[in-house]
Design a protein around this motif. Structure first.
Motif, mmCIF file in Angstrom:
data_model
loop_
_atom_site.group_PDB
_atom_site.id
_atom_site.type_symbol
_atom_site.label_atom_id
_atom_site.label_comp_id
_atom_site.label_asym_id
_atom_site.label_seq_id
_atom_site.Cartn_x
_atom_site.Cartn_y
_atom_site.Cartn_z
ATOM 1 N N PHE A 55 0.688 -1.210 -0.211
ATOM 2 C CA PHE A 55 -0.146 -0.270 -0.456
ATOM 3 C C PHE A 55 0.954 0.979 0.212
ATOM 4 C CE2 PHE A 55 -3.880 -3.028 2.331
ATOM 5 C CZ PHE A 55 -3.507 -2.957 1.036
ATOM 6 N N LYS A 56 1.904 0.898 1.014
ATOM 7 C CA LYS A 56 2.981 2.246 0.732
ATOM 8 C C LYS A 56 3.850 2.987 -0.863
ATOM 9 C CE LYS A 56 5.997 2.427 3.995
ATOM 10 N NZ LYS A 56 7.200 2.848 5.132
ATOM 11 N N ARG A 57 3.908 1.986 -1.561
ATOM 12 C CA ARG A 57 4.277 1.740 -3.087
ATOM 13 C C ARG A 57 3.487 2.571 -4.073
ATOM 14 N NH1 ARG A 57 7.553 -2.068 -0.886
ATOM 15 N NH2 ARG A 57 5.888 -3.877 -2.259
ATOM 16 N N ALA A 58 2.075 1.865 -3.262
ATOM 17 C CA ALA A 58 1.058 2.533 -3.982
ATOM 18 C C ALA A 58 0.144 3.429 -3.918
ATOM 19 C CB ALA A 58 -0.288 1.311 -3.989
ATOM 20 N N PHE A 59 0.687 4.320 -2.478
ATOM 21 C CA PHE A 59 0.076 5.625 -2.639
ATOM 22 C C PHE A 59 1.514 6.641 -2.617
ATOM 23 C CE2 PHE A 59 -3.165 3.167 -0.028
ATOM 24 C CZ PHE A 59 -4.413 3.468 -1.341
ATOM 25 N N GLU A 60 2.285 5.885 -2.056
ATOM 26 C CA GLU A 60 3.656 6.610 -2.701
ATOM 27 C C GLU A 60 3.803 7.148 -4.408
ATOM 28 O OE1 GLU A 60 6.819 4.687 -1.181
ATOM 29 O OE2 GLU A 60 6.521 5.885 0.921
ATOM 30 N N LYS A 61 3.136 6.200 -5.479
ATOM 31 C CA LYS A 61 3.402 6.485 -7.006
ATOM 32 C C LYS A 61 2.285 7.319 -6.981
ATOM 33 C CE LYS A 61 3.255 3.052 -9.418
ATOM 34 N NZ LYS A 61 2.675 1.246 -10.151
ATOM 35 N N ARG A 62 0.741 7.299 -6.352
ATOM 36 C CA ARG A 62 0.538 8.633 -7.111
ATOM 37 C C ARG A 62 0.084 9.819 -6.021
ATOM 38 N NH1 ARG A 62 -1.418 3.592 -6.730
ATOM 39 N NH2 ARG A 62 -3.675 2.849 -7.952
ATOM 40 N N ASN A 63 1.121 9.080 -4.741
ATOM 41 C CA ASN A 63 1.528 11.469 -4.450
ATOM 42 C C ASN A 63 0.524 11.519 -2.892
ATOM 43 O OD1 ASN A 63 4.059 11.498 -5.804
ATOM 44 N ND2 ASN A 63 2.688 11.905 -7.761
ATOM 45 N N ILE A 64 0.248 10.657 -2.095
ATOM 46 C CA ILE A 64 -0.821 10.606 -1.711
ATOM 47 C C ILE A 64 -0.448 10.075 -0.228
ATOM 48 C CG2 ILE A 64 -2.795 9.743 -0.524
ATOM 49 C CD1 ILE A 64 -3.494 10.694 -3.132
ATOM 50 N N PRO A 65 -0.546 11.811 -0.076
ATOM 51 C CA PRO A 65 0.772 12.180 1.860
ATOM 52 C C PRO A 65 -0.337 10.630 2.901
ATOM 53 C CG PRO A 65 -0.308 13.957 1.075
ATOM 54 C CD PRO A 65 -0.838 13.112 0.094
ATOM 55 N N PHE A 66 0.186 10.088 3.189
ATOM 56 C CA PHE A 66 -0.169 9.265 4.760
ATOM 57 C C PHE A 66 0.755 9.475 6.123
ATOM 58 C CE2 PHE A 66 2.453 6.979 1.515
ATOM 59 C CZ PHE A 66 3.892 5.435 2.879
ATOM 60 N N ALA A 67 0.305 8.988 6.912
ATOM 61 C CA ALA A 67 0.780 8.599 8.147
ATOM 62 C C ALA A 67 1.049 7.381 8.320
ATOM 63 C CB ALA A 67 0.054 8.800 9.199
ATOM 64 N N TYR A 68 1.821 6.652 8.995
ATOM 65 C CA TYR A 68 2.368 5.287 8.869
ATOM 66 C C TYR A 68 2.346 5.249 10.071
ATOM 67 C CZ TYR A 68 4.683 1.195 7.556
ATOM 68 O OH TYR A 68 4.467 -0.588 7.216
ATOM 69 N N ILE A 69 2.699 3.784 10.667
ATOM 70 C CA ILE A 69 3.070 3.068 11.945
ATOM 71 C C ILE A 69 2.633 1.571 11.714
ATOM 72 C CG2 ILE A 69 2.763 5.581 14.073
ATOM 73 C CD1 ILE A 69 0.358 3.083 14.724
ATOM 74 N N ASP A 70 3.595 0.617 12.444
ATOM 75 C CA ASP A 70 3.689 -0.392 13.006
ATOM 76 C C ASP A 70 4.788 -1.560 13.238
ATOM 77 O OD1 ASP A 70 6.797 -0.793 12.132
ATOM 78 O OD2 ASP A 70 6.163 -1.363 10.050
ATOM 79 N N GLY A 71 4.788 -2.355 13.925
ATOM 80 C CA GLY A 71 5.488 -2.723 15.471
ATOM 81 C C GLY A 71 6.818 -2.358 15.528
ATOM 82 N N GLN A 72 7.612 -1.575 14.186
ATOM 83 C CA GLN A 72 8.253 -1.156 14.749
ATOM 84 C C GLN A 72 9.110 0.390 14.652
ATOM 85 O OE1 GLN A 72 11.268 -3.307 15.095
ATOM 86 N NE2 GLN A 72 9.711 -4.773 14.315
#
Length: 172
Positions: A55-72
């Motif tokens: 999903f990160k790659r897909a939204f970066e490709k579309r220039n969509i800013p997003f927040a992100y968290i995972d266990g790391q």
């Protein structure tokens, strides 16, 4: 079972050389894009960091800013991601691993919650959805769970239904 669950999300997760499409992945992307184009804020949960990477790659490709968290994600970064999503009108999407997002988050800016893949325990999913249902929420919140037909995910749904029925019948 994990391999089957990953394949239900997107075969490319298991095979980086896979050239085909994933209907589930494409529908999720389309629904997120539709929601944010209408000025909604979206929480997108997945149990799998590999899925979130897709999903990160897909939204970066579309220039969509997003927040992100995972266990790391470090706690200081986690707080910055939450604050950015809550306060920045340009950030309309939050990608969250199901486990990392299951506790301690108040994300009342969101009015859509998408669960990309089912978790064995329905309470875990409910906790994730509850991130948007907090004091201060002023919007109706819509939640969607995405299930690949004829896959192990349907079996997980059946298990969830049985667990919920047991809990309903035995816990008063």
């Amino acid at each position: 079972l994990t391999q089957l669950r990953l394949a239900a999300n997107h075969p490319k997760i298991l095979d980086p050389n896979f050239e085909g499409q994933s209907g589930k992945h494409n529908i999720l992307i389309d629904m997120v894009m539709e929601a944010i184009s209408q000025n909604h804020k979206v929480l997108l949960f997945s149990q799998f960091v590999k899925q979130l990477s897709q999903f990160k790659r897909a939204f970066e490709k579309r220039n969509i800013p997003f927040a992100y968290i995972d266990g790391q994600t470090l706690s200081s970064q986690r707080e910055n991601q939450v604050t950015g999503f809550q306060k920045d009108s340009e950030i309309k999407l939050f990608l969250i691993s199901l486990k990392a997002g299951g506790a301690g988050l108040n994300l009342t800016a969101a009015d859509y919650v998408f669960i990309a893949d089912p978790w064995w325990n329905p309470a875990t999913e409910q906790q994730a959805i509850a991130r948007a249902h907090r004091i201060g929420q002023t919007h109706h919140v819509f939640s969607y769970k995405f299930i690949s037909r004829n896959s192990v995910e349907e079996k997980i749904l059946q298990l969830q239904e049985r667990k919920s029925l047991l809990a309903k019948n035995f816990i008063t």
